[in-house]
Design a protein around this motif. Structure first.
Motif, mmCIF file in Angstrom:
data_model
loop_
_atom_site.group_PDB
_atom_site.id
_atom_site.type_symbol
_atom_site.label_atom_id
_atom_site.label_comp_id
_atom_site.label_asym_id
_atom_site.label_seq_id
_atom_site.Cartn_x
_atom_site.Cartn_y
_atom_site.Cartn_z
ATOM 1 N N ASN A 1 0.846 -1.190 0.000
ATOM 2 C CA ASN A 1 0.000 0.000 0.000
ATOM 3 C C ASN A 1 0.888 1.249 0.000
ATOM 4 O O ASN A 1 1.372 1.685 1.038
ATOM 5 C CB ASN A 1 -0.930 0.001 1.210
ATOM 6 C CG ASN A 1 -1.876 1.199 1.215
ATOM 7 O OD1 ASN A 1 -1.890 1.990 2.134
ATOM 8 N ND2 ASN A 1 -2.676 1.327 0.164
ATOM 9 N N GLN B 1 1.869 5.069 -0.077
ATOM 10 C CA GLN B 1 1.234 6.252 0.499
ATOM 11 C C GLN B 1 2.155 7.456 0.345
ATOM 12 O O GLN B 1 3.375 7.329 0.427
ATOM 13 C CB GLN B 1 0.929 6.026 1.983
ATOM 14 C CG GLN B 1 0.044 4.823 2.262
ATOM 15 C CD GLN B 1 0.012 4.484 3.741
ATOM 16 O OE1 GLN B 1 -0.017 5.375 4.594
ATOM 17 N NE2 GLN B 1 0.018 3.200 4.054
ATOM 18 N N THR C 1 -4.369 9.530 -2.357
ATOM 19 C CA THR C 1 -2.970 9.654 -1.914
ATOM 20 C C THR C 1 -2.426 8.312 -1.438
ATOM 21 O O THR C 1 -1.509 8.256 -0.619
ATOM 22 C CB THR C 1 -2.842 10.708 -0.801
ATOM 23 O OG1 THR C 1 -3.740 10.379 0.264
ATOM 24 C CG2 THR C 1 -3.148 12.100 -1.336
ATOM 25 N N SER C 2 -3.003 7.238 -1.944
ATOM 26 C CA SER C 2 -2.481 5.896 -1.684
ATOM 27 C C SER C 2 -2.998 4.971 -2.774
ATOM 28 O O SER C 2 -4.034 5.241 -3.393
ATOM 29 C CB SER C 2 -2.903 5.376 -0.300
ATOM 30 O OG SER C 2 -4.302 5.197 -0.245
ATOM 31 N N SER D 1 -2.723 0.470 -3.741
ATOM 32 C CA SER D 1 -2.159 -0.854 -3.473
ATOM 33 C C SER D 1 -1.739 -1.505 -4.783
ATOM 34 O O SER D 1 -2.506 -1.504 -5.752
ATOM 35 C CB SER D 1 -3.174 -1.733 -2.740
ATOM 36 O OG SER D 1 -3.404 -1.259 -1.440
#
Length: 231
Positions: A55, A57, A93-94, A96
């Motif tokens: 993930n 970030q 803003t992330s 996976s």
């Protein structure tokens, strides 16, 4: 005659006041401002990611024009980011991303609006844990000097690089390959422990070199090929 002069003067005044000149120049559109460069949060540099679905970030960017911002995440097995292993675009803003297990990766992110992109964030290296792995291969060596595609003016030069390993107890050694071929195959340094190596550069205009990092436990990583010129 007076009447004719009066009409002629009136016509001149009417023409000069009524137009005939160029149209006003159009106002150019305001220049677009690119978003600010995002900063990475996770993975941090040299992180060990237990799950190979990572993930990613980062901190949000801002845009002086108030434009909508999206982010481009790039992941590669090479610090040069060529070729890319994965690339994702998102407005969050992330994101996976599933990656291969037991591999050293590099990642970075940039922001963009509809017209321009920010610069890339700093690149972080990280490692995805494999099944039952007790030893991690070293990260690829990173160039220090000479500058990539740079020019030197001496008959000798010092090659310099850095390298790291998640297994901090490992002692890294290096094989250095150097020559005038674009894919150097001549080993000039074998199992050296220093991260510098002196070479002679007498006549050829272009030299190429690479470093293989070894951890003493069977793990090794072949670095990318670097080059420099001699003036």
């Amino acid at each position: 005659m007076k009447k004719f002069l009066y009409l002629a003067i009136l016509g001149i005044v009417t023409w000069s006041c009524g137009g005939g000149g160029d149209d006003p120049a159009p106002v150019p559109p305001a220049a677009n401002n690119a978003p600010t460069t995002p900063t990475t949060i996770y993975p941090e540099n040299n992180d060990l990611c237990i799950d190979n679905t990572v993930n990613f970030q980062w901190n949000a960017s801002t845009d002086a024009d108030g434009d909508a911002i999206s982010y481009v995440v790039e992941v590669s097995e090479n610090s040069s980011f060529s070729p890319l292993s994965q690339t994702k675009t998102t407005s969050a803003t992330s994101v996976s991303i599933s990656l291969e297990k037991g591999v050293a990766f590099y990642w970075r992110v940039r922001a963009k609006d509809s017209e321009d992109s920010s610069g890339n964030s700093s690149a972080n290296q990280f490692y995805t844990e494999g099944d039952g792995i007790s030893n991690h291969v070293p990260f690829a060596p990173v160039l220090v000097s000479p500058e990539l595609n740079g020019t030197i003016q001496t008959a000798t030069t010092t090659l310099e690089w850095t390298a790291t390993d998640l297994d901090t107890e490992d002692t890294l050694t290096f094989d250095v390959y150097f020559g005038t071929d674009a894919n150097p195959t001549t080993k000039v340094g074998d199992n050296i422990t220093a991260t510098t190596f002196d070479v002679t550069t007498p006549t050829a205009p272009n030299y190429y070199w690479k470093v293989v990092a070894k951890d003493g436990n069977g793990g090794q990583t072949v670095g990318q090929v670097w080059n420099f010129k001699v003036d």
